[in-house]
Motif scaffolding. Structure first.
Motif, short mmCIF file in Angstrom:
data_model
loop_
_atom_site.label_atom_id
_atom_site.label_comp_id
_atom_site.label_asym_id
_atom_site.label_seq_id
_atom_site.Cartn_x
_atom_site.Cartn_y
_atom_site.Cartn_z
N HIS A 85 9.35 7.20 -14.67
CA HIS A 85 9.75 6.33 -15.53
C HIS A 85 8.91 4.87 -15.71
O HIS A 85 8.62 4.38 -16.72
N ARG A 86 8.56 4.73 -14.71
CA ARG A 86 7.96 3.48 -14.39
C ARG A 86 6.30 3.27 -14.24
O ARG A 86 5.72 2.31 -14.46
N GLY A 87 5.68 4.63 -14.02
CA GLY A 87 4.27 4.61 -13.86
C GLY A 87 3.98 6.06 -13.29
O GLY A 87 4.43 7.12 -13.81
N GLY B 71 0.82 -1.19 -0.06
CA GLY B 71 -0.08 -0.01 0.01
C GLY B 71 0.68 1.23 -0.19
O GLY B 71 2.07 1.03 0.22
N LEU B 72 0.30 2.31 -0.18
CA LEU B 72 0.92 3.80 -0.64
C LEU B 72 2.03 3.38 -1.29
O LEU B 72 3.32 3.69 -0.73
N VAL B 73 1.79 3.16 -2.47
CA VAL B 73 2.85 2.46 -3.41
C VAL B 73 2.75 3.29 -4.81
O VAL B 73 1.57 3.20 -5.24
N PRO B 74 3.91 3.50 -5.73
CA PRO B 74 3.55 3.93 -6.87
C PRO B 74 2.99 2.73 -7.78
O PRO B 74 3.06 1.56 -7.71
N LEU B 75 2.31 3.22 -8.87
CA LEU B 75 1.41 2.19 -9.85
C LEU B 75 2.27 2.30 -11.27
O LEU B 75 3.04 3.29 -11.38
N THR B 76 2.49 1.05 -11.74
CA THR B 76 3.33 0.98 -13.02
C THR B 76 2.29 0.98 -13.92
O THR B 76 0.94 0.83 -14.29
N GLU C 201 8.23 9.43 -21.27
CA GLU C 201 9.11 10.58 -21.71
C GLU C 201 8.71 11.67 -20.83
O GLU C 201 9.60 12.60 -21.10
N ILE C 202 7.58 11.86 -20.20
CA ILE C 202 7.35 13.13 -19.32
C ILE C 202 7.62 12.64 -18.05
O ILE C 202 6.64 13.48 -17.08
N SER C 203 8.54 11.82 -17.71
CA SER C 203 8.87 11.72 -16.44
C SER C 203 9.18 12.87 -15.50
O SER C 203 10.02 13.55 -16.10
N GLY C 204 8.75 13.13 -14.42
CA GLY C 204 9.15 14.37 -13.77
C GLY C 204 7.96 15.37 -13.75
O GLY C 204 8.00 16.26 -12.94
#
Ligand SMILES: Cc1cc2nc3c(=O)[nH]c(=O)nc-3n(C[C@H](O)[C@H](O)[C@H](O)COP(=O)(O)OP(=O)(O)OC[C@H]3O[C@@H](n4cnc5c(N)ncnc54)[C@H](O)[C@@H]3O)c2cc1C
Length: 394
Positions: A232-234, A191-196, A207-210
């Motif tokens: 970059h990952r999600g 939980g409380l985790v980035p999604l990919t 390409e629009i990472s950031g």
């Protein structure tokens, strides 16, 4: 054979807090941890400044199979109690946003405070302990073995946390121990985790990472308004971390890219004022330019003068930007998750004492229990509160 009244497994937030309270009651208390130092997660929490509580913490900020379970502990040891302790130690802190309280200087201030409280109360701490066996004794109490030493206690408190950040010493030990004693453990997930990304989205959006922007993120009828970050990952950022605890594999993630402005109204206004301007230019007034270019690439709109959008077309464009649907591939998992959802079933525990109903003298506190807070200091507040109540009884 070493004898103690209380042995606490895990020198994290919940374990230390419980040990302090137990020792204050005159209980001979030992904390065992597998790591080299106490409070390792506290030290790296909140970007090194530890978001140690939330001024608005209430049971509504927690996920659990039984949403009522956390009420008792949270009402008996509140955020105001912990804030008073922090003030007593002269630790400087500030509210960052939404009631989230952070140390001004360093999370180490909180760990030092806990260490001093342990010293004052007479808590013993043994680090780098590899527990090889735990058994219940016939006469009551428990025996814990390491290769080097066996120890006995009347009360055993399990505060071994969840599975996030395995390289910081996280283990499934607490869940296994619960199962060893026949207690139900609910399925766990990050939980409380980035999604990919799905591969197709990754090809476009990495390409629009950031790029980050305020959004609302929605899954399973739960909505969080905060910032979202392309990576970059999600997707990450507070809005995504919050919603990740409610999102399940296969679910849609609905993003409102313009939560602060009535988008349809904005587009109507622009159509009147700048009928010949292209949509790309107009949308770039509202959204990051690099994101607008990507939305064009995935054909959310075609670049034409805004006057070309007649009839319901303007409303349709507004709807597609306020209900942008991503289908995440999954989460980044325990490697980057802040918490573990699920865990020891609260039906197995007394909400008043945190003791296992069918295993006298065995307690579970903190993240190992199926109570998980939102992002924003709520998880530490649960650790303090559940540790504090167990400390009154163990
Ligand atoms: C990067 C990150 C940042 C975070 N930031 C915040 C924040 O700012 N605010 C907030 O409220 N929450 C935050 N959290 C969540 C919060 O850290 C946890 O919810 C909280 O630490 C849980 O406390 P705990 O005592 O239950 O478990 P933990 O703090 O995880 O402590 C468990 C302890 O048990 C030990 N242990 C595990 N297995 C064994 C074993 N087999 N034998 C002996 N010892 C064992 C571990 O080494 C650890 O010391 C963050 C989490 C992470 C990962």
């Amino acid at each position: 054979m070493q004898e103690f009244d209380v042995i606490v497994l895990g020198a994290g937030a919940a374990g230390l807090f419980c040990a302090i309270e137990a020792a204050k009651r005159g209980r001979k208390t030992l904390v065992l941890d597998n790591g080299k130092r106490i409070g390792r997660k506290i030290l790296m929490s909140g970007g090194g400044r530890c978001n140690f509580t939330n001024m608005y913490a209430s049971p509504a900020n927690y996920l659990s199979n039984n949403p009522h379970f956390c009420k008792s502990a949270l009402s008996r040891y509140t955020q105001w109690d912990f804030i008073a302790l922090v003030q007593q130690y002269g630790i400087a802190y500030h509210e960052k946003t939404l009631g989230q309280l952070f140390c001004d200087d360093s999370a180490k201030d909180i760990v030092d405070m806990l260490q001093q409280e342990c010293n004052k109360a007479g808590v013993q701490i043994a680090l780098q302990q590899d527990i090889t066996a735990v058994k219940a004794l016939e006469q009551g109490g428990y025996q814990l073995d390491t290769v080097a030493v066996s120890r006995r206690c009347h009360s055993l408190v399990v505060a071994t946390g969840g599975l996030s950040l395995p390289n910081l010493g996280a283990t499934a030990f607490g869940f296994q121990l619960a199962e060893q004693f026949g207690l139900n453990v609910l399925p766990v997930r990050a939980g409380l985790v980035p999604l990919t990304w799905q591969p197709a989205d990754k090809a476009v959006f990495e390409e629009i990472s950031g790029v980050s922007l305020p959004v609302t993120a929605e899954a399973n009828d739960v909505v969080f308004p905060e910032d979202m970050l392309f990576t970059h990952r999600g997707l990450s950022g507070p809005a995504i971390l919050q919603i990740s605890s409610f999102w399940q594999p296969g679910d849609d993630l609905i993003i409102n890219l313009s939560p602060q402005q009535d988008l349809h109204g904005f587009l109507q206004e622009q159509q009147q004022q700048h009928p010949d301007q292209e949509l790309k230019t107009i949308l770039s007034r509202l959204l990051p330019k690099r994101l607008v270019e990507k939305l064009l690439e995935v054909k959310v709109f075609t670049n034409q003068p805004i006057k070309a959008l007649q009839g319901k077309a303007l409303q349709k464009l507004a709807d597609s930007l306020t209900h942008y649907v991503f289908k995440p591939n999954g989460t980044e998992g325990y490697r980057t998750a802040e918490v573990t959802l699920g865990g020891v079933d609260t039906n197995e525990l007394s909400s008043k004492t945190m003791e296992a109903k069918k295993q006298p003298g065995l307690y579970f506190i903190g993240e190992v229990v199926d109570v998980t807070g939102w992002l924003g200091g709520y998880n530490f507040q649960w650790a303090w509160a559940s540790g504090w109540v167990a400390g009154q009884y163990c």
